[in-house]
Design an enzyme around this catalytic site. Structure first.
Site, PDB file in Angstrom:
ATOM      1  N   GLY A  85      44.291  26.834  32.591  1.00 21.53           N
ATOM      2  CA  GLY A  85      44.261  26.770  30.850  1.00 21.53           C
ATOM      3  C   GLY A  85      45.286  27.154  30.633  1.00 21.53           C
ATOM      4  N   CYS A 127      52.927  45.150  44.318  1.00 20.63           N
ATOM      5  CA  CYS A 127      53.016  46.980  44.629  1.00 20.63           C
ATOM      6  C   CYS A 127      51.963  47.604  44.258  1.00 20.63           C
ATOM      7  CB  CYS A 127      53.752  46.402  43.606  1.00 20.63           C
ATOM      8  SG  CYS A 127      54.472  48.146  43.914  1.00 20.63           S
TER       9      CYS A 127
END
Length: 191
Positions: A15, A140
């Site tokens: 969505g 990260c």
């Protein structure tokens, strides 16, 4: 999209990729494909997901799909592809020989530009251009940057995959914003 022509077993429509709220999606399942339940219990969703459906999110997904269909019919993908290509051209012109497209030049999404600038890790490029909202496509963890598994599966070496930046355009993107983004990224890439 014709799922039979594509030969897909499962197709997910997320969505938020078409401006519906986060947390709603649709799943096409080809007849004959067996799925395991997400949560066992009630018989909702043909026994695959227990609990009450979120009707408001389902309606929002349907409304977003209607708007997306209108955009496609009105040529929105052509407009976005032109803006994407303008951004790419501006970067390539201002950083000659340093800008490399990640992926094919022709068969790609009209709203997405994935590229790298030689010698600059993607996270460093974006850090030097704080006004640009973009993604490096890497996660990260504790300061350790890792390359996108998709880019490495495409054959990019680790160094080039770490240079990647994914720039996405949307329904409200304008030519002026493309010019601003290109200027910011070029300035960030210059020594």
């Amino acid at each position: 999209m014709d799922v039979r022509e594509l030969g897909v077993d499962l197709l997910t429509v997320v969505g938020h990729k078409m401006y519906a709220p986060k947390g709603v999606a649709a799943l096409y399942v080809r007849d004959g494909v067996t799925l395991e339940p997400v949560t066992y219990g009630g018989g909702q969703e043909r026994g695959l997901r227990s609990g009450t459906e979120n009707v408001a999110l389902a309606v929002a997904l349907g409304a977003a799909a209607d708007l997306a269909a209108e955009d496609l019919a009105d040529g929105e993908s052509t407009r976005l592809a032109a803006l994407r290509d303008d951004l790419h051209r501006r970067l390539a012109d201002e950083l000659p020989g340093r800008t490399r497209l990640n992926g094919p030049a022709d068969r790609r999404l009209p709203n997405t530009l994935n590229l790298g600038v030689d010698g600059i890790p993607g996270h460093a490029l974006l850090a030097a251009a704080p006004g640009i909202a973009a993604s490096t496509g890497s996660a990260c963890h504790s300061g350790a940057h890792t390359p996108s598994p998709v880019l490495t599966a495409m054959g990019l070496d680790r160094s080039r995959a770490l240079e990647a930046v994914r720039l996405s355009l949307g329904r409200w993107s304008t030519s002026a914003q493309i010019e601003t983004a290109a200027t910011a990224l070029v300035e960030a890439a210059r020594p």
